[in-house]
Design a protein around this motif. Structure first.
Motif, PDB file in Angstrom:
ATOM      1  N   ALA A   1       0.831  -1.209   0.000  1.00 13.18           N
ATOM      2  CA  ALA A   1       0.000   0.000   0.000  1.00 13.18           C
ATOM      3  C   ALA A   1       0.864   1.257   0.000  1.00 13.18           C
ATOM      4  CB  ALA A   1      -0.933  -0.014   1.213  1.00 13.18           C
ATOM      5  N   TRP A   2       1.917   1.251   0.811  1.00 11.71           N
ATOM      6  CA  TRP A   2       2.829   2.406   0.878  1.00 11.71           C
ATOM      7  C   TRP A   2       3.533   2.615  -0.463  1.00 11.71           C
ATOM      8  CZ3 TRP A   2       8.290   2.736   0.658  1.00 11.71           C
ATOM      9  CH2 TRP A   2       8.825   3.955   1.099  1.00 11.71           C
ATOM     10  N   GLU A   3       3.900   1.537  -1.123  1.00 13.50           N
ATOM     11  CA  GLU A   3       4.604   1.630  -2.409  1.00 13.50           C
ATOM     12  C   GLU A   3       3.714   2.278  -3.470  1.00 13.50           C
ATOM     13  OE1 GLU A   3       7.433  -1.432  -4.719  1.00 13.50           O
ATOM     14  OE2 GLU A   3       5.321  -2.072  -4.662  1.00 13.50           O
ATOM     15  N   GLN A   4       2.419   2.029  -3.398  1.00 15.75           N
ATOM     16  CA  GLN A   4       1.509   2.557  -4.406  1.00 15.75           C
ATOM     17  C   GLN A   4       1.050   3.986  -4.120  1.00 15.75           C
ATOM     18  OE1 GLN A   4       0.913   1.090  -7.269  1.00 15.75           O
ATOM     19  NE2 GLN A   4       2.133  -0.680  -6.648  1.00 15.75           N
ATOM     20  N   THR A   5       1.132   4.411  -2.866  1.00 13.03           N
ATOM     21  CA  THR A   5       0.576   5.726  -2.496  1.00 13.03           C
ATOM     22  C   THR A   5       1.649   6.685  -1.977  1.00 13.03           C
ATOM     23  OG1 THR A   5       0.002   4.816  -0.313  1.00 13.03           O
ATOM     24  CG2 THR A   5      -1.705   4.755  -2.011  1.00 13.03           C
ATOM     25  N   SER A   6       2.209   6.373  -0.829  1.00 14.79           N
ATOM     26  CA  SER A   6       3.130   7.314  -0.184  1.00 14.79           C
ATOM     27  C   SER A   6       4.489   7.402  -0.876  1.00 14.79           C
ATOM     28  CB  SER A   6       3.331   6.928   1.285  1.00 14.79           C
ATOM     29  OG  SER A   6       2.108   6.957   1.979  1.00 14.79           O
ATOM     30  N   LEU A   7       4.985   6.289  -1.404  1.00 16.13           N
ATOM     31  CA  LEU A   7       6.304   6.318  -2.035  1.00 16.13           C
ATOM     32  C   LEU A   7       6.349   7.230  -3.258  1.00 16.13           C
ATOM     33  CD1 LEU A   7       9.218   5.347  -2.161  1.00 16.13           C
ATOM     34  CD2 LEU A   7       8.428   3.307  -3.390  1.00 16.13           C
ATOM     35  N   PRO A   8       5.381   7.180  -4.177  1.00 18.88           N
ATOM     36  CA  PRO A   8       5.422   8.131  -5.299  1.00 18.88           C
ATOM     37  C   PRO A   8       5.356   9.587  -4.837  1.00 18.88           C
ATOM     38  CG  PRO A   8       3.937   6.322  -5.789  1.00 18.88           C
ATOM     39  CD  PRO A   8       4.308   6.191  -4.339  1.00 18.88           C
ATOM     40  N   MET A   9       4.597   9.867  -3.779  1.00 18.24           N
ATOM     41  CA  MET A   9       4.528  11.229  -3.251  1.00 18.24           C
ATOM     42  C   MET A   9       5.879  11.652  -2.677  1.00 18.24           C
ATOM     43  SD  MET A   9       0.789  11.077  -1.393  1.00 18.24           S
ATOM     44  CE  MET A   9       1.054  12.679  -0.642  1.00 18.24           C
TER      45      MET A   9
END
Length: 331
Positions: free
Chosen positions: A26-34
């Motif tokens: 979930a973090w890879e798909q949302t927070s990491l790109p940000m």
């Protein structure tokens, strides 16, 4: 740890929750790109099969092997389904894909119609601090730790996953050594993974043979363990690279492995080959145990060939791939 390795780099720690796979995905798909956008990253690299579907910079991903397609029977259905889907998605999404061998690249092209020109090969390396020709002190130390005394042994170091074929190794070793006056032990080291068939194979071992499962060995014992073995045996059904055989080669351990997928690419003529079933392993292991001169040749050749595989070269291949991704500007 990473700040010590890269003192001049900006290191941003991920939240502790990413230690759990669902949270990491979930973090890879949302927070990491940000986060990549906030720091002005030109390339976002994902090191383990999956990658963000949306990002404002180029994305690269490492796909470690294609065995979820070539050896599906050795994985649980849920894991196989997940990784097959992840690999397909990553190949479509990423600007560049990094793999550890030409064999893995060839399989991705053959099975998934991947673009060969978008796949870079970055071989793994052997860490010379842990994997090197052992000193007499290192050899004696690991023998003492394992309680072997003067008993010779065959070594395995790796995960206990079905794909590693440990049950066939146990059965093949038992058939090869059972009739010998001083049968060498089998030492199965390493602690990751599980294969129920291993316990069944162990139950079949004759009582006069010695089989040890010490679990993880300290890094300081690995050179002595692999370099002190009569044979380092790794009869895998297939690998994306085959780091265990490279590490054994670097330690001067004569290697017996299978000619499947990437393993001949790593071992070349510096290792001996066998098939994956117990009878084949028994026959080829017997031949090596009976041929001290052949083992000495393999020991020398393996240590020499292992020097061709370095983490410095791997890093250079990654840097080149990231530079190409940055120039492409693909989002």
């Amino acid at each position: 740890r990473y700040r010590r390795l890269l003192p001049k780099a900006q290191v941003i720690a991920a939240p502790a929750a990413v230690a759990h796979r669902p949270a990491r995905l979930a973090w890879e798909q949302t927070s990491l790109p940000m986060l990549a956008q906030q720091v002005g990253a030109q390339v976002l690299h994902s090191p383990f099969y999956t990658c963000p579907l949306r990002a404002d910079c180029s994305v690269t991903v490492t796909i470690h092997d294609a065995t979820f397609f070539t050896e599906p029977e050795h994985y649980e259905r849920s894991r196989r389904t997940f990784f097959r889907s992840a690999i397909r998605t990553s190949i479509r999404r990423a600007s560049r894909v990094i793999v550890p061998s030409n064999a893995t690249r060839d399989e991705l092209v053959r099975l998934l119609d991947a673009d060969r020109s978008a796949i870079a090969v970055a071989y793994h390396g052997a860490d010379q601090r842990a994997f090197h020709l052992p000193s007499p002190r290192e050899l004696a130390k690991v023998r003492a730790r394992l309680g072997l005394g003067d008993l010779e042994y065959v070594a395995f170091l790796g995960a206990k996953e079905p794909r590693k074929n440990v049950p066939s190794l146990i059965r093949g070793w038992a058939r090869a050594v059972a009739g010998r006056p001083q049968p060498p032990a089998l030492v199965i080291a390493g602690g990751q993974g599980h294969d129920d068939e291993i316990d069944k194979a162990m139950a079949e071992v004759p009582s006069h043979l010695r089989l040890l499962r010490p679990g993880f060995l300290p890094s300081g014992d690995l050179a002595g363990f692999l370099g002190g073995a009569l044979v380092a045996c790794y009869p895998s059904y297939g690998e994306g690279f085959g780091l265990p055989i490279l590490e054994a080669m670097a330690c001067g351990g004569p290697v017996l492995t299978t000619p499947r997928l990437s393993l001949p690419e790593v071992g070349g003529d510096a290792v001996a080959y066998t098939g994956p079933n117990p009878d084949e392993i028994a026959a080829d292991l017997t031949a090596l145990l009976d041929d001290e001169e052949r083992r000495a040749v393999l020991s020398k050749a393996g240590a020499h060939r292992a020097r061709d595989f370095t983490w410095e070269s791997s890093a250079e291949a990654h840097l080149e791939s990231w530079a190409q991704a940055a120039m492409s500007g693909t989002c």
